[in-house]
Motif scaffolding. Structure first.
Motif, PDB file in Angstrom:
ATOM      1  N   GLY A   1      14.649 -24.567  -0.973  1.00  0.00           N
ATOM      2  CA  GLY A   1      13.896 -25.809  -1.175  1.00  0.00           C
ATOM      3  C   GLY A   1      14.670 -27.093  -0.938  1.00  0.00           C
ATOM      4  O   GLY A   1      14.317 -27.878  -0.060  1.00  0.00           O
ATOM      5  N   PRO A   2      15.778 -27.306  -1.678  1.00  0.00           N
ATOM      6  CA  PRO A   2      16.477 -28.591  -1.539  1.00  0.00           C
ATOM      7  C   PRO A   2      17.049 -28.785  -0.147  1.00  0.00           C
ATOM      8  O   PRO A   2      17.167 -29.915   0.324  1.00  0.00           O
ATOM      9  N   MET A   3      17.398 -27.667   0.534  1.00  0.00           N
ATOM     10  CA  MET A   3      17.971 -27.810   1.873  1.00  0.00           C
ATOM     11  C   MET A   3      16.916 -28.297   2.863  1.00  0.00           C
ATOM     12  O   MET A   3      17.214 -29.057   3.780  1.00  0.00           O
ATOM     13  N   VAL A   4      15.670 -27.853   2.675  1.00  0.00           N
ATOM     14  CA  VAL A   4      14.581 -28.290   3.554  1.00  0.00           C
ATOM     15  C   VAL A   4      14.459 -29.805   3.476  1.00  0.00           C
ATOM     16  O   VAL A   4      14.421 -30.506   4.482  1.00  0.00           O
ATOM     17  N   GLN A   5      14.424 -30.280   2.255  1.00  0.00           N
ATOM     18  CA  GLN A   5      14.283 -31.729   2.049  1.00  0.00           C
ATOM     19  C   GLN A   5      15.443 -32.480   2.715  1.00  0.00           C
ATOM     20  O   GLN A   5      15.235 -33.439   3.438  1.00  0.00           O
ATOM     21  N   SER A   6      16.671 -32.003   2.431  1.00  0.00           N
ATOM     22  CA  SER A   6      17.803 -32.783   2.914  1.00  0.00           C
ATOM     23  C   SER A   6      17.915 -32.680   4.427  1.00  0.00           C
ATOM     24  O   SER A   6      18.295 -33.643   5.086  1.00  0.00           O
ATOM     25  N   ALA A   7      17.524 -31.540   5.012  1.00  0.00           N
ATOM     26  CA  ALA A   7      17.582 -31.425   6.473  1.00  0.00           C
ATOM     27  C   ALA A   7      16.624 -32.430   7.104  1.00  0.00           C
ATOM     28  O   ALA A   7      16.972 -33.131   8.056  1.00  0.00           O
ATOM     29  N   LEU A   8      15.427 -32.529   6.557  1.00  0.00           N
ATOM     30  CA  LEU A   8      14.434 -33.432   7.125  1.00  0.00           C
ATOM     31  C   LEU A   8      14.857 -34.892   6.956  1.00  0.00           C
ATOM     32  O   LEU A   8      14.774 -35.687   7.898  1.00  0.00           O
ATOM     33  N   VAL A   9      15.343 -35.208   5.763  1.00  0.00           N
ATOM     34  CA  VAL A   9      15.778 -36.585   5.513  1.00  0.00           C
ATOM     35  C   VAL A   9      16.940 -36.922   6.445  1.00  0.00           C
ATOM     36  O   VAL A   9      16.989 -38.005   7.033  1.00  0.00           O
ATOM     37  N   GLN A  10      17.861 -35.957   6.632  1.00  0.00           N
ATOM     38  CA  GLN A  10      18.989 -36.215   7.545  1.00  0.00           C
ATOM     39  C   GLN A  10      18.511 -36.446   8.968  1.00  0.00           C
ATOM     40  O   GLN A  10      19.067 -37.263   9.685  1.00  0.00           O
ATOM     41  N   MET A  11      17.473 -35.703   9.363  1.00  0.00           N
ATOM     42  CA  MET A  11      17.001 -35.856  10.744  1.00  0.00           C
ATOM     43  C   MET A  11      16.287 -37.191  10.940  1.00  0.00           C
ATOM     44  O   MET A  11      16.033 -37.605  12.061  1.00  0.00           O
ATOM     45  N   MET A  12      15.936 -37.854   9.859  1.00  0.00           N
ATOM     46  CA  MET A  12      15.353 -39.190   9.988  1.00  0.00           C
ATOM     47  C   MET A  12      16.409 -40.265   9.764  1.00  0.00           C
ATOM     48  O   MET A  12      16.654 -41.092  10.606  1.00  0.00           O
ATOM     49  N   ARG A  13      17.080 -40.190   8.592  1.00  0.00           N
ATOM     50  CA  ARG A  13      17.971 -41.280   8.208  1.00  0.00           C
ATOM     51  C   ARG A  13      19.301 -41.247   8.954  1.00  0.00           C
ATOM     52  O   ARG A  13      19.882 -42.282   9.248  1.00  0.00           O
ATOM     53  N   ASP A  14      19.810 -40.063   9.231  1.00  0.00           N
ATOM     54  CA  ASP A  14      21.150 -39.965   9.808  1.00  0.00           C
ATOM     55  C   ASP A  14      21.121 -39.787  11.322  1.00  0.00           C
ATOM     56  O   ASP A  14      22.053 -39.252  11.913  1.00  0.00           O
ATOM     57  N   VAL A  15      20.020 -40.223  11.944  1.00  0.00           N
ATOM     58  CA  VAL A  15      19.895 -40.148  13.397  1.00  0.00           C
ATOM     59  C   VAL A  15      19.631 -41.559  13.925  1.00  0.00           C
ATOM     60  O   VAL A  15      18.848 -42.305  13.346  1.00  0.00           O
ATOM     61  N   ASN A  16      20.327 -41.889  15.003  1.00  0.00           N
ATOM     62  CA  ASN A  16      20.147 -43.210  15.627  1.00  0.00           C
ATOM     63  C   ASN A  16      18.846 -43.249  16.418  1.00  0.00           C
ATOM     64  O   ASN A  16      18.859 -43.213  17.649  1.00  0.00           O
ATOM     65  N   TRP A  17      17.726 -43.339  15.749  1.00  0.00           N
ATOM     66  CA  TRP A  17      16.449 -43.351  16.476  1.00  0.00           C
ATOM     67  C   TRP A  17      16.254 -44.667  17.223  1.00  0.00           C
ATOM     68  O   TRP A  17      15.542 -44.717  18.218  1.00  0.00           O
ATOM     69  N   GLY A  18      16.878 -45.712  16.713  1.00  0.00           N
ATOM     70  CA  GLY A  18      16.731 -47.023  17.366  1.00  0.00           C
ATOM     71  C   GLY A  18      15.322 -47.545  17.242  1.00  0.00           C
ATOM     72  O   GLY A  18      14.603 -47.227  16.289  1.00  0.00           O
ATOM     73  N   GLU A  19      14.915 -48.335  18.234  1.00  0.00           N
ATOM     74  CA  GLU A  19      13.575 -48.932  18.220  1.00  0.00           C
ATOM     75  C   GLU A  19      12.610 -47.981  18.919  1.00  0.00           C
ATOM     76  O   GLU A  19      12.811 -47.644  20.079  1.00  0.00           O
ATOM     77  N   LEU A  20      11.597 -47.548  18.208  1.00  0.00           N
ATOM     78  CA  LEU A  20      10.595 -46.667  18.813  1.00  0.00           C
ATOM     79  C   LEU A  20       9.204 -47.230  18.564  1.00  0.00           C
ATOM     80  O   LEU A  20       8.933 -47.764  17.485  1.00  0.00           O
ATOM     81  N   ASP A  21       8.315 -47.076  19.543  1.00  0.00           N
ATOM     82  CA  ASP A  21       6.914 -47.417  19.299  1.00  0.00           C
ATOM     83  C   ASP A  21       6.263 -46.333  18.464  1.00  0.00           C
ATOM     84  O   ASP A  21       5.456 -46.612  17.591  1.00  0.00           O
ATOM     85  N   VAL A  22       6.622 -45.095  18.776  1.00  0.00           N
ATOM     86  CA  VAL A  22       6.004 -43.995  18.047  1.00  0.00           C
ATOM     87  C   VAL A  22       6.947 -42.796  17.974  1.00  0.00           C
ATOM     88  O   VAL A  22       7.649 -42.476  18.942  1.00  0.00           O
ATOM     89  N   LEU A  23       6.977 -42.193  16.793  1.00  0.00           N
ATOM     90  CA  LEU A  23       7.725 -40.956  16.606  1.00  0.00           C
ATOM     91  C   LEU A  23       6.708 -39.849  16.341  1.00  0.00           C
ATOM     92  O   LEU A  23       5.901 -39.937  15.416  1.00  0.00           O
ATOM     93  N   VAL A  24       6.728 -38.833  17.197  1.00  0.00           N
ATOM     94  CA  VAL A  24       5.828 -37.685  17.009  1.00  0.00           C
ATOM     95  C   VAL A  24       6.590 -36.646  16.191  1.00  0.00           C
ATOM     96  O   VAL A  24       7.735 -36.312  16.520  1.00  0.00           O
ATOM     97  N   VAL A  25       5.984 -36.175  15.104  1.00  0.00           N
ATOM     98  CA  VAL A  25       6.652 -35.197  14.247  1.00  0.00           C
ATOM     99  C   VAL A  25       5.941 -33.852  14.353  1.00  0.00           C
ATOM    100  O   VAL A  25       4.769 -33.727  14.003  1.00  0.00           O
ATOM    101  N   ASP A  26       6.664 -32.864  14.854  1.00  0.00           N
ATOM    102  CA  ASP A  26       6.108 -31.501  14.934  1.00  0.00           C
ATOM    103  C   ASP A  26       6.344 -30.853  13.577  1.00  0.00           C
ATOM    104  O   ASP A  26       7.456 -30.485  13.230  1.00  0.00           O
TER     105      ASP A  26
END
Ligand code: ADP
Length: 363
Positions: free
Chosen positions: A190-215
């Motif tokens: 459970g906790p790893m799922v949460q932290s993996a997802l949060v890391q893939m959002m917060r700890d990634v240089n997404w920069g400026e995006l018009d839209v992020l598609v989440v699968d």
């Protein structure tokens, strides 16, 4: 986990050194969540987020060391900055995805209905309209985006703090599949799922995006519900096959997003009808019109129907989804039409819900 194996794993990990601190990763208390099930071992190595990029060789060495043990079939070691929550670092502060204007989730009641194929094609169709698009593979149980987007390289880090997404056909992608083999089952707690997802959002240089598609991961259970809560979604689309619509999967999806106040933009019917590749004949194997009726009944928009066609399968499984490999093809046009509608709805939602957007708090 059996005590014997745990002791063996700990023993071999005790030989793996953190080169900077000159001590073993066990001595330094960096191993967390050690778990084993039928020869599949997983654990996390807790690191200072600023050292994330330089710790990759240590992670690999730890995996290899454990892999050498008898009875071990697969090893999954992940780097995590979870404990840094106690002493926040730069990458841990601030809102999630600050430069991302809208986030659209693609969900389905179960696996295998073509959710990932649809996500990839929608992301590419949005990019073909000149938008800055990202694609987050939140399907952490079966990440297929590296394959579908034809990406073989691993993400690097230009600032040494956050990971850079990898571009595929002009779309910025991030997936747990960049770090583990697609066929290696990942044992998530459970906790790893949460932290993996949060890391893939917060700890990634997404920069400026018009839209992020989440699968999204398939299904509409508690995990998905929590994920829908964690991602500040603008809206969601539900992918279903005609036979699943009969099983009320669309209804479950709708209810899940309603629970967390995420607007459902509509329903896409995938594998709607069979198009014979040799004669072009259209067979409506599961009947026709059911999805549209069901969407009407549930007060959802019917966004469109995508046929079951070999070219859709071959292109997406081959890393060149039809929307980029054959953009003039009638199926590519269907994806583009749906993408256009999704984009319009995202704009409408953002314009009307500026004040009502749920306040997402990540613990
Ligand atoms: P999910 O993400 O729902 O598990 P996938 O997108 O991985 O499903 O699709 C499962 C399989 O079905 C893949 O091999 C994919 O290429 C194929 N597929 C998906 N949609 C279609 C379609 N419309 N026509 C033909 N094959 C499809």
């Amino acid at each position: 986990m059996s005590n014997i194996l745990k002791a063996q794993v700990t023993e071999v990990l005790n030989q793996v050194m953190d080169p900077e601190q000159g001590k073993s990763i066990v001595e330094l208390g960096m191993i967390e969540g050690l778990h084993e099930s039928e020869g599949h071992v997983s654990f996390a190595i807790v690191v200072d987020p600023q050292r994330g990029a330089t710790m990759e060789p240590v992670r690999k060495a730890a995996e290899e060391a454990v892999h050498g043990l008898p009875g071990v079939l697969t090893v999954t070691a992940v780097l995590t900055a979870e404990r840094a929550a106690q002493k926040p670092q730069k990458a841990e502060e601030g809102p999630l995805l600050p430069g991302v204007k809208s986030i659209v989730a693609v969900a389905s009641g179960k696996g295998g209905v073509g959710k990932s194929t649809t996500s990839a094609n929608l992301a590419l169709a949005l990019a073909s309209q000149g938008l800055e698009v990202g694609l987050l593979d939140a399907d952490i149980y079966g990440p297929s985006m590296p394959r579908m987007m034809g990406i073989t390289e691993e993400p690097g880090s230009s600032d040494g703090v956050r990971l850079d997404p990898v571009e595929g056909h002009g779309v910025k992608c991030m997936s747990i599949g960049f770090f583990v083999e697609e066929e290696n089952p990942i044992i998530w707690r459970g906790p790893m799922v949460q932290s993996a997802l949060v890391q893939m959002m917060r700890d990634v240089n997404w920069g400026e995006l018009d839209v992020l598609v989440v699968d999204m991961p398939p299904g509409t259970g508690d995990v998905q519900l929590t994920m829908a809560q964690q991602v500040p979604l603008t809206g969601a689309v539900i992918v279903s096959t005609p036979q699943d619509i009969a099983l009320a999967d669309a209804r479950k999806g709708l209810n899940m997003f309603r629970k967390v106040d995420v607007p459902v933009m509509g329903l896409i019917e995938n594998m709607s009808y069979f198009l014979c590749p040799s004669c072009g004949d259209r067979s409506e194997i599961f009947g026709h019109g059911g999805a549209r009726e069901e969407a009407d009944l549930l007060g959802m928009e019917f966004l469109g129907e995508i046929p079951l066609h070999i070219e859709i399968r071959e292109t997406s499984d081959g890393g060149h989804p039809i929307t980029v490999s054959n953009p003039e093809h009638e199926h590519a046009q269907v994806y583009k039409k749906i993408a256009g509608r999704v984009w319009d709805k995202a704009q409408e939602t953002l314009a009307t819900s500026k004040t009502t957007k749920p306040n997402i708090v990540i613990q």
